[in-house]
Design an enzyme around this catalytic site. Structure first.
Site, PDB file in Angstrom:
ATOM      1  N   GLU A  60       0.806  -1.222   0.000  1.00  0.00           N
ATOM      2  CA  GLU A  60       0.000   0.000   0.000  1.00  0.00           C
ATOM      3  C   GLU A  60       0.841   1.275   0.000  1.00  0.00           C
ATOM      4  O   GLU A  60       0.476   2.272  -0.608  1.00  0.00           O
ATOM      5  CB  GLU A  60      -0.959   0.008   1.191  1.00  0.00           C
ATOM      6  N   HIS A 129     -11.687  -4.792   7.758  1.00  0.00           N
ATOM      7  CA  HIS A 129     -12.311  -4.474   6.472  1.00  0.00           C
ATOM      8  C   HIS A 129     -13.445  -3.455   6.612  1.00  0.00           C
ATOM      9  O   HIS A 129     -14.165  -3.224   5.661  1.00  0.00           O
ATOM     10  CB  HIS A 129     -12.880  -5.746   5.818  1.00  0.00           C
TER      11      HIS A 129
END
Lengths: 326, 370
Positions: A60, A129
């Site tokens: 990321e 999530h």
């Protein structure tokens, strides 16, 4: 006009801009051949090629970091972080570089990137999530933070985000991805990035929210309407910079305000809005401002997530509290 | 059991510490026998060292903020930057002003940055080089992204990123290198291994035998070079940059050197390392090495050395004068480059800042150019 979901509106906006502007490139994990884990980029690699729709390695920080280098060299990268819980390794790049490059080079280099990430809970997803990181991003100078609440808004705001000359964090509520459809015309019309939207006019109190929580907030307004209470509902849409004018104008008429957000309470954006109301709108308030938020707890796993998320009942209760005050 | 991968790391060096060629003259690259190409490298290294000494003096007398000197590693910045084309892009860490000056950065702009003024990063030249990167290793990712942009547009440009030995421990170093490798992007990564990350020695940084071999994990070429031999640095950089430009992907260069000075002016290296070792390292420093080589070629002597010393001192003094003559930025400058267009919410804060600013600022509305 086609009726489409929010995730389809994201796809439509991406396709529109890629066709219009050859500088637009997409990068992220699984966004190419697979079309993204939520299918937001489905079909785009097939249409625009693997050079412009890039399946990156799984990292990321480098997704954000390479997007910064691309943006500074004239591309318009739209990076996807697969889930907002995986955004944190990229924060160094976003806070230390994306938000600062224009300022530290006195405008010599700019950083017109968009970072898209699904956010929020309510879809029974695994751990990490379902995060709501908007306050961290909104606290960072140099960034813009946007969260759509409907397919039409997602289309227009995403076009604006890609065309904006500065970095925009585009947070997509996963719960809304396929919750409802709306007619969206692929007309290339961008929406402004510095205004709130009044979704519903009212005279007794103002409900302020953004993203998926507008679903509960609107439902709460329906419940209140059945009781004869007229609630105005404001969708922030752009969280940073914040359009306080619209909120202040509304509260000046209603005298009451409830702020609803999914993210944790402490130092959340609700605190910022409440503080601004105290600074600039105190004398029009007839009751203390109320916040209905996620708790200052870790976002629970799916069995408890609906106990964590603000419910219609909690919002209605907070509204009644403001109405009961003198 | 079978072996599925093997690797080796080459070490490149042409001149020994006394500036004597290690092999027969024919073993040297062509440019290393050509004074017309070597003298500019010597001049650039000499200028860097002169600048460093002056910058430290300015800091000691309160005329400059904290400063990071490049003392001892001048050959790396100069050797690499001199192999770049103007249209390439540099992504420097905070000890690469030697490279930046070769790229055309004005010394007064460099001083302005370290003197606490963002205008120092608004380079007159080169307009697309990144400002120095203070967070460690993040710039490798920026360079990889830039390299991708060049490749996408089929531009024959190369991105060059510098980082230190400490930075090679960070994820962004590996992530950026790995992205560029997968993309076969035109990127050259230069690790200036000066043996110290502030007080932490190279031996405590990684168990790897070399830093160059970290390239192997990313599937690209890694090479180690004597970073105090500018001939070797320039040669290796030229090869890597040519390779990148030709579309053959990234290279990692580890340049071995030694930080002869403190980490910055805020550091006192005598707290953690033996001054006798530092003294010993002076016998490997890069300027003497190239000077001796030039003398052997008959291209240098005391007269030229004196003239160069005078010229560099004059250039640096002129830069200092220009730097000291720049008035402080107006308060509004904090706001004026944050976004392309100042959001309404920030306009109010800018007004507040101006209201409480010194009178002179209020009069000309406080911006950079007001």
């Amino acid at each position: 006009m086609a009726e489409i979901t929010l995730v389809e509106a994201v796809n439509l906006a991406l396709a529109h801009e890629m066709a219009r502007d050859p500088a637009v490139v997409l990068l992220g994990e699984d966004i190419g051949n697979n079309g993204g884990v939520f299918r937001a980029t489905v079909g785009l690699q097939q249409r625009f090629g693997a050079e412009r729709v890039i399946d990156t390695p799984l990292a990321e920080s480098a997704i954000a970091g390479t997007a910064i280098g691309m943006a500074a060299m004239g591309l318009r990268p739209v990076a996807e972080i697969q889930f907002s819980g995986f955004l944190y390794p990229a924060l160094d790049q976003l806070i230390n570089h994306a938000g600062r490059l224009r300022n530290r080079s006195r405008g010599r280099l700019a950083c017109p990137l968009v970072l898209r990430t699904p956010c929020g809970g309510g879809i029974h997803a695994p751990e990490h999530h379902s995060e709501s990181p908007e306050a961290i991003l909104a606290h960072t100078p140099g960034l813009r933070v946007v969260m759509p609440s409907s397919p039409a808004r997602a289309y227009g705001l995403l076009l604006a985000a890609i065309r904006d000359p500065d970095p925009v964090m585009f947070l997509e509520p996963t719960r809304l991805y396929r919750l409802f459809r709306q007619p969206v015309e692929d007309d290339g019309e961008a929406l402004p990035l510095d205004v709130c939207y009044t979704l519903r006019s009212g005279s007794d109190l103002t409900l302020v929210s953004w993203g998926a929580m507008l679903h509960e907030t609107q439902a709460a307004a329906d419940v209140l309407a059945a009781e004869g209470v007229s609630a105005e509902v404001i969708d922030l849409a752009t969280l940073k910079p914040l359009d306080m004018d619209t909120i202040l104008e509304s509260v000046a008429r209603t005298g009451r305000c409830v702020i609803v957000h999914e993210a944790a309470r402490t130092a959340g954006l609700g605190a910022e809005i409440a503080a601004s109301l105290a600074e600039e709108g105190l004398y029009s308030l007839l009751a203390p401002v109320q916040r209905v938020t996620g708790y200052d707890t870790v976002m629970p796993l799916s069995r408890l997530e609906y106990q964590y998320l603000p419910s219609v009942e909690r919002i209605v209760a907070a509204a009644r509290k403001t109405l009961e005050a003198s | 059991m079978s072996t599925v991968a093997r690797f080796q790391i080459d070490h490149v060096r042409f001149l020994d510490p006394q500036g004597e060629a290690l092999g027969p003259p024919a073993s040297l690259p062509d440019f290393a026998r050509d004074p017309a190409q070597l003298v500019p490298l010597y001049r650039a290294m000499y200028l860097t060292r002169t600048f460093d000494a002056k910058a430290i003096a300015l800091q000691r007398t309160g005329k400059l903020g904290t400063f990071a000197s490049a003392l001892g590693q001048e050959a790396i910045g100069v050797g690499v930057a001199s192999a770049m084309r103007p249209e390439d892009a540099l992504f420097p860490s905070y000890r690469e002003h030697g490279a930046q000056f070769v790229r055309g950065l004005r010394m007064d702009e460099c001083l302005l940055y370290w003197g606490g003024d963002e205008r120092g990063s608004d380079f007159s030249v080169p307009r697309q080089d990144f400002p120095i990167c203070v967070p460690i290793a993040t710039q490798v990712c920026h360079a990889a992204g830039a390299a991708y942009a060049f490749r996408l547009r089929r531009e024959p440009r190369v991105a060059v990123s510098f980082l230190g030995d400490g930075a090679s421990s960070k994820g962004d170093f590996y992530e950026g290198m790995n992205f560029a490798a997968v993309w076969k992007a035109p990127l050259v990564i230069v690790v200036t291994n000066n043996q110290w990350a502030i007080s932490v020695p190279r031996s405590a940084q990684t168990a790897s035998a070399t830093l160059a071999q970290k390239a192997i994990a990313a599937g690209i070429e890694g090479v180690q070079v004597d970073g105090n031999d500018v001939v070797a640095v320039h040669h290796v950089a030229r090869q890597a940059i040519d390779k990148a430009r030709a579309g053959d992907g990234p290279t990692l260069i580890e340049a071995l050197s030694y930080r002869l000075g403190d980490h910055t002016t805020a550091d006192d290296a005598s707290r953690y390392r033996d001054p006798a070792v530092v003294q010993e390292q002076w016998s490997f420093e890069p300027l003497t090495r190239l000077r001796n080589h030039l003398v052997r070629l008959g291209a240098w002597g005391p007269d030229k050395e004196e003239a160069l010393a005078r010229e560099c001192a004059e250039k640096v003094n002129a830069a200092v004068e220009a730097y000291l003559g720049v008035p402080p930025p107006g308060v509004g400058a904090m706001f004026d480059h944050l976004y392309a267009e100042l959001p309404r919410a920030l306009a109010t804060q800018r007004e507040t800042a101006l209201r409480f600013a010194p009178t002179a600022d209020r009069e000309h509305h406080g911006g950079d150019h007001g």
